[in-house]
Write an enzyme that holds these catalytic residues in place. Structure first.
Site, PDB file in Angstrom:
ATOM      1  N   ARG A 263       0.846  -1.223  -0.278  1.00 28.33           N
ATOM      2  CA  ARG A 263      -0.152  -0.111  -0.232  1.00 28.33           C
ATOM      3  C   ARG A 263       1.012   1.100   0.194  1.00 28.33           C
ATOM      4  NH1 ARG A 263      -1.961   2.304   4.642  1.00 28.33           N
ATOM      5  NH2 ARG A 263      -1.684   0.269   5.330  1.00 28.33           N
TER       6      ARG A 263
ATOM      7  N   TYR B 201     -14.434  16.919 -18.423  1.00 28.55           N
ATOM      8  CA  TYR B 201     -14.958  15.223 -17.970  1.00 28.55           C
ATOM      9  C   TYR B 201     -15.734  15.291 -16.845  1.00 28.55           C
ATOM     10  CZ  TYR B 201     -14.615  10.620 -17.225  1.00 28.55           C
ATOM     11  OH  TYR B 201     -15.558   8.943 -16.826  1.00 28.55           O
TER      12      TYR B 201
ATOM     13  N   LYS C  81      -5.892   5.822 -20.535  1.00 33.03           N
ATOM     14  CA  LYS C  81      -5.830   6.451 -21.514  1.00 33.03           C
ATOM     15  C   LYS C  81      -4.302   6.306 -22.821  1.00 33.03           C
ATOM     16  CE  LYS C  81      -9.906   7.859 -19.944  1.00 33.03           C
ATOM     17  NZ  LYS C  81     -10.444   7.388 -19.140  1.00 33.03           N
TER      18      LYS C  81
ATOM     19  N   ASP D 188      -5.195  19.017 -16.338  1.00 40.03           N
ATOM     20  CA  ASP D 188      -5.041  17.089 -16.321  1.00 40.03           C
ATOM     21  C   ASP D 188      -4.730  17.679 -17.931  1.00 40.03           C
ATOM     22  OD1 ASP D 188      -6.296  15.048 -17.865  1.00 40.03           O
ATOM     23  OD2 ASP D 188      -8.481  15.166 -16.134  1.00 40.03           O
TER      24      ASP D 188
END
Length: 386
Positions: free
Chosen positions: A51, A103, A202, A177
Site C-alpha cells: 500500500r 470530463y 487512456k 489535466d
C-alpha cells in the site's frame, strides 16, 4: 546520458546501485506481493508494504515523472482516484476555479463529493478569459485553478503559461489535466503548472485493458503531502496494472504519432461531409486555440469532436459504425466513438452541457492506429443516407 522523450518511454536512466538489476529482465518484473520481510530489526529492503510502495509501481511512477519532467508521480487505481486524492489537499471553505468544460466524471466528483466536503467551485470557460477576467474570479478563499487543455469534449485550448503566471501572482496552485495530449505532446509543468493529472487508462496505458491514474508534481511540498495521502487512503495502483501501464508506455511515441496522423486525415474528410455541421480539432487553423496549441504543445493529438445535422443522425451513425466501436473511454489503439450526452457527460446538468456546446448531435472520436482509409470508409458507410 540524457535521453530523448521517445527513449524515456522505453528506458529509465539506470543507476549502478539498482541492486540485482532484476536478473537482467528486459520487461520489468511484476512484484505481486503485499508485504516484505525485514532483514533485521530497524532494517528494510526499501519496501515494507505494497500500500505504501511496490517495486513495479515505483518503476512506473519514475517513468511517468521522467516523461512529465516532475520530481515525483503517484500511480493510482484510476484517473478518478487520482483526482479524488488530489482534492484531499484542500479544506472546507476553499475555492477552486475550474474550467466549465471538463470530463463529466470530474464534474460529478466536484458536485457530489467535493462540495459535500465544503469545497466550492467557480466555473468559467478559462480558455476565453484574459488576465483581468480570470483575476476577477479570484477571492481570498481561492486556492487553485483547475483546467483541461484541450477540454473534454469541446477541445477548448487554454494558454497554460499565461494561466500559470496569473496563478503564481496570486499564490494559487495550477492543476492541469493532461490526459488528451499525454506527456508525449505536452508538458504542463515546464509551462508553469504545479500539478499534472492523467487518466493513465487512456493514452499512457493505450490498449483499453487496464485502469490507472497519475498525479505528477515538481514541488517538494506537494510531493510530501501527496505521499502521505496515498499511504493513508490506499488507492495506489496494483502491481499487475502498473506493469500493464509500463508496457503500454513503451509504445506511447509511435501510437501518438500514428493516431494523430489518422486524426488529421479523418478531420479533413469530415469537413467535406454535408451531414457534418461542425468539426472541432485543435489542429485546424480556424480553431480559436490553434496558435496557443502550436506554441505550448508538440502536436494536436487524436481527439476529434464533431456535430451532425440532428440527434437522429448522430444515433444512426452510432448504430451503423462497424470497425469503429461505440464505447466510452479514449486513447487506446482501437478507434472509439462516444455520445457525450448519454455517456461521458450524462451526469452533467443539461443547462451546463448546452452552455458548453454539448448537444444531442455531438459525437466524440478517439482515433486509433488502424489504417486511416479503413476508418474513413467506415465513417462513410455510417453517414450514408439509406
Amino acid at each position: 546520458m540524457s535521453l530523448s522523450l521517445e527513449s524515456k518511454c522505453l528506458h529509465l536512466e539506470r543507476s549502478s546501485t539498482d541492486g540485482c538489476s532484476h536478473y537482467g529482465a528486459i520487461s520489468f518484473p511484476i512484484y505481486q506481493t503485499a508485504t516484505y520481510a525485514h532483514p533485521a530489526v530497524g532494517q528494510s529492503t526499501g519496501f515494507d508494504y505494497s500500500r505504501l510502495q511496490n517495486p513495479t509501481r515505483e518503476q512506473l511512477e519514475k517513468t511517468v515523472a521522467a516523461l512529465e519532467g516532475g520530481i515525483d508521480a503517484l500511480a493510482l487505481s484510476s484517473g478518478m482516484a487520482a483526482i479524488a486524492l488530489l482534492m484531499e489537499l484542500f479544506s472546507p471553505g476553499d475555492n477552486i476555479i475550474a474550467d466549465s468544460d471538463l470530463y463529466g466524471g470530474s464534474i460529478r466528483l466536484f458536485d457530489n463529493v467535493s462540495r459535500k466536503n465544503g469545497i466550492t467551485f467557480t466555473r468559467e470557460n478559462i480558455s476565453a478569459l484574459d488576465e483581468t477576467g480570470l483575476s476577477s474570479l479570484i477571492t481570498p478563499a481561492t486556492k487553485a485553478i483547475y483546467i483541461e487543455t484541450p477540454t473534454n469534449p469541446m477541445m477548448n485550448v487554454t494558454d497554460i503559461a499565461a494561466v500559470a503566471g496569473i496563478a503564481k501572482k496570486h499564490g494559487l496552485l495550477l492543476i492541469v489535466d493532461n490526459t488528451f495530449m499525454s506527456p508525449y505532446f505536452q508538458n504542463p509543468l515546464s509551462l508553469g503548472a504545479d500539478i499534472v493529472i492523467h487518466s493513465g487508462t487512456k493514452f499512457l496505458a493505450g490498449h483499453n485493458d487496464t485502469l490507472a491514474g497519475f498525479i505528477v508534481t515538481n514541488r517538494a511540498d506537494i510531493q510530501e503531502k501527496l505521499r502521505f495521502l496515498i499511504k493513508t487512503t490506499g488507492a495506489g495502483l496494483s502491481p499487475f496494472d502498473s506493469w500493464l501501464t509500463l508496457r503500454g508506455i513503451k509504445t506511447l511515441a509511435v501510437r501518438m504519432e500514428k493516431a494523430q496522423e489518422n486524426a488529421a486525415k479523418i478531420v479533413g474528410w469530415l469537413k467535406a461531409q454535408p451531414s457534418v455541421t461542425k468539426v472541432i480539432y485543435p489542429g485546424l487553423p480556424e480553431h480559436p486555440g490553434f496558435a496557443v496549441q502550436k506554441k505550448q504543445a508538440r502536436g494536436f493529438g487524436s481527439m476529434v469532436t464533431f456535430n451532425v445535422t440532428s440527434e437522429e443522425k448522430a444515433k444512426s451513425i452510432l448504430n451503423k459504425v462497424r470497425l469503429i466501436q461505440f464505447a466510452e473511454s479514449l486513447g487506446g489503439v482501437e478507434t472509439l466513438i462516444t455520445y457525450p450526452v448519454t455517456q461521458t457527460h450524462a451526469d452533467v446538468p443539461e443547462d451546463i452541457r448546452e452552455k458548453n456546446g454539448i448537444t444531442t448531435s455531438t459525437l466524440r472520436l478517439s482515433v486509433g492506429i488502424e489504417d486511416a482509409d479503413d476508418l474513413v470508409e467506415d465513417l462513410r458507410q455510417a453517414l450514408e443516407e439509406k
